[in-house]
Design a protein around this motif. Structure first.
Motif, PDB file in Angstrom:
ATOM      1  N   ASN A  20      -6.250   5.690  12.911  1.00  0.00           N
ATOM      2  CA  ASN A  20      -7.234   5.969  13.729  1.00  0.00           C
ATOM      3  C   ASN A  20      -7.361   7.317  14.052  1.00  0.00           C
ATOM      4  OD1 ASN A  20      -9.133   4.478  15.901  1.00  0.00           O
ATOM      5  ND2 ASN A  20      -8.178   5.887  17.179  1.00  0.00           N
ATOM      6  N   ASP A  21      -6.694   8.079  14.184  1.00  0.00           N
ATOM      7  CA  ASP A  21      -6.894   9.548  14.331  1.00  0.00           C
ATOM      8  C   ASP A  21      -7.698  10.146  13.067  1.00  0.00           C
ATOM      9  OD1 ASP A  21      -5.490   9.621  16.570  1.00  0.00           O
ATOM     10  OD2 ASP A  21      -3.828  10.924  15.904  1.00  0.00           O
TER      11      ASP A  21
ATOM     12  N   LYS B   4      -0.950   7.962   4.022  1.00  0.00           N
ATOM     13  CA  LYS B   4       0.169   7.851   3.237  1.00  0.00           C
ATOM     14  C   LYS B   4       1.190   6.937   3.966  1.00  0.00           C
ATOM     15  CE  LYS B   4       4.115  10.275   1.011  1.00  0.00           C
ATOM     16  NZ  LYS B   4       4.873  11.714   1.193  1.00  0.00           N
ATOM     17  N   ALA B   5       1.352   5.588   3.167  1.00  0.00           N
ATOM     18  CA  ALA B   5       2.006   4.629   3.919  1.00  0.00           C
ATOM     19  C   ALA B   5       3.477   4.940   3.964  1.00  0.00           C
ATOM     20  CB  ALA B   5       1.823   3.233   3.158  1.00  0.00           C
TER      21      ALA B   5
ATOM     22  N   VAL C 278      -2.272  11.899   5.682  1.00  0.00           N
ATOM     23  CA  VAL C 278      -2.056  11.606   7.040  1.00  0.00           C
ATOM     24  C   VAL C 278      -0.989  10.233   7.050  1.00  0.00           C
ATOM     25  CG1 VAL C 278      -3.045  10.891   9.294  1.00  0.00           C
ATOM     26  CG2 VAL C 278      -4.222  12.439   7.729  1.00  0.00           C
ATOM     27  N   PRO C 279      -0.013   9.947   8.026  1.00  0.00           N
ATOM     28  CA  PRO C 279       0.625   9.141   7.941  1.00  0.00           C
ATOM     29  C   PRO C 279      -0.294   7.663   8.352  1.00  0.00           C
ATOM     30  CG  PRO C 279       1.703  10.555   9.287  1.00  0.00           C
ATOM     31  CD  PRO C 279       0.387  11.011   8.848  1.00  0.00           C
TER      32      PRO C 279
ATOM     33  N   THR D 259       0.962  -1.114   0.079  1.00  0.00           N
ATOM     34  CA  THR D 259      -0.111   0.003   0.014  1.00  0.00           C
ATOM     35  C   THR D 259       0.896   1.175  -0.131  1.00  0.00           C
ATOM     36  OG1 THR D 259      -1.484  -1.219   1.593  1.00  0.00           O
ATOM     37  CG2 THR D 259      -1.901   1.067   1.305  1.00  0.00           C
ATOM     38  N   THR D 260       0.537   2.117  -0.807  1.00  0.00           N
ATOM     39  CA  THR D 260       1.349   3.551  -0.603  1.00  0.00           C
ATOM     40  C   THR D 260       0.408   4.576  -0.239  1.00  0.00           C
ATOM     41  OG1 THR D 260       0.931   3.748  -3.068  1.00  0.00           O
ATOM     42  CG2 THR D 260       2.841   2.947  -2.491  1.00  0.00           C
ATOM     43  N   TYR D 261      -0.808   4.601  -0.848  1.00  0.00           N
ATOM     44  CA  TYR D 261      -1.947   5.489  -0.329  1.00  0.00           C
ATOM     45  C   TYR D 261      -3.343   4.960  -0.119  1.00  0.00           C
ATOM     46  CZ  TYR D 261       1.416   9.186  -1.634  1.00  0.00           C
ATOM     47  OH  TYR D 261       2.100  10.037  -1.802  1.00  0.00           O
ATOM     48  N   CYS D 262      -4.195   5.345   0.794  1.00  0.00           N
ATOM     49  CA  CYS D 262      -5.292   4.820   0.976  1.00  0.00           C
ATOM     50  C   CYS D 262      -6.207   5.718   1.635  1.00  0.00           C
ATOM     51  CB  CYS D 262      -5.278   3.519   1.939  1.00  0.00           C
ATOM     52  SG  CYS D 262      -7.080   2.803   2.278  1.00  0.00           S
TER      53      CYS D 262
END
Ligand SMILES: [Zn+2]
Ligand SMILES: [Zn+2]
Length: 353
Positions: A331-332, A349-350, A325-326, A32-35
């Motif tokens: 959760n945040d 962002k992974a 967001v990292p 995963t790079t982005y989700c």
């Protein structure tokens, strides 16, 4: 692999270790790079849908198993191919179409996997992009984002195809007829972008938040309507110059469905997209007398995803505002979305990005 997973419904996501899947057959393993963080993740996290009258439909009863790495707006980098997988190579960046089905029925073989009767969607029934790795069953589910920014491309897998599919259900329509969008969150802004790309000239957006209405105007909405308080259907009709032919309810709660339906003119259609929940009472004689349609729309097809990405690659689709967001702060991000503090889309962002 690591995952920021739902271990218990409604409890904070936990970072857990899961076995990294080994691609078999036609499967492709991606990092995963982005989700994107989607509103439906909130329902999956809570573990139920509100079906009205105080009743809940449990996701557990529908086959959702915990722990689960949610996340269905996935962009990743190909890591490993199963022995029968072709068409991609390690290192390729791809959007992963998440709305998977059995893979063998008529719907699946027509690239309409989202209409399969045995859903296996990533991030819902199988681990998705809140994990470091994700498994695609077949290379055909991978779409090349090309020159599209990957964090934006991720949002096309759910928010993008969902609005494209809903918009197709009110088409064809005269470009000067009002299309009313209820909700100016990630879906609403993507819907504006798609309608603009189709040269639609009367995009009307209703939202309770002044900030979100302003975002809708910046995105190109022609008219915005305050959806707070009473008399909303009336305000919509006034703003549109009369009752309307097309309402796309991206919230789809008892209140929005009511005013959306009430704003319809003869021959009008309400397309229900959101999963907010509740119920809608339909006065039966009114349906035939006014020739109305109420239609549900669930995500979009793989063909819709390819079509949307091709529009974006041509520069015809204005990217919606995304904030990254990292991934470790999933959760945040989810809590910010729950608290209504997000304009546009939050995208994880992974570390591999
Ligand atoms: Zn979604
Ligand atoms: Zn199928």
């Amino acid at each position: 692999m690591r995952a920021w997973a739902v271990v218990e419904s409604g409890a904070p996501l936990q970072e857990i270790e899961l076995p990294t899947p080994e691609p078999k057959g036609t499967e492709v393993l991606l990092e995963t790079t982005y989700c994107g963080v989607c509103h439906s993740d909130l329902h999956i996290w809570e573990g139920y849908y509100d079906v009205g009258g105080g009743r809940k439909m449990s996701l557990k009863d529908r086959g959702v198993v915990l722990p689960l790495a949610m996340g269905h707006e996935i962009v990743g980098r190909v890591v490993k191919l199963g022995p029968e997988a072709t068409g991609v190579r390690p290192g390729d960046i791809r959007i992963v179409y998440p709305w998977l089905g059995c893979g063998t029925c008529k719907s699946c073989l027509s690239d309409e996997d989202n209409m399969c009767l045995q859903p296996r969607s990533l991030g819902v029934y199988q681990n998705g992009g809140y994990g470091t790795h994700v498994l695609a069953p077949h290379p055909r589910h991978l779409v090349d984002p090309g020159n599209v920014e990957p964090a934006v491309a991720a949002t096309y897998a759910c928010s993008g195809v969902t609005v494209l599919s809903a918009i197709k259900k009110v088409m064809p329509i005269d470009p000067d007829e009002a299309i009313v969008l209820i909700g100016a969150g990630g879906l609403g802004l993507n819907a504006i972008a798609v309608l603009k790309a189709m040269d639609h000239r009367k995009i009307v957006v209703a939202d309770v938040s002044a900030e979100k209405r302003a975002a809708a105007e910046r995105a190109g909405a022609h008219i915005t309507v305050d959806a707070a308080g009473d008399g909303i259907a009336k305000r919509i009709m006034q703003a549109c110059g009369g009752p309307v032919l097309a309402v796309i309810d991206l919230v789809n709660g008892s209140a929005t469905a009511r005013f959306g339906f009430d704003a319809l003119r003869k021959g009008g259609k309400l397309v229900q997209v959101g999963l907010f929940g509740g119920e809608l009472m339909l006065p039966l004689p009114i349906m035939p007398i006014r020739a109305l349609t109420v239609q549900g729309s669930y995500v979009g097809t793989l063909k819709d995803l390819r079509e949307l990405v091709s529009l974006a690659q041509k520069g015809e689709l204005k990217p919606l505002p995304v904030a990254t967001v990292p991934q470790s702060q999933a959760n945040d991000a989810l809590m910010r979305l729950r608290d209504g503090k997000v304009t546009g889309r939050l995208v994880l962002k992974a570390a591999a990005a």
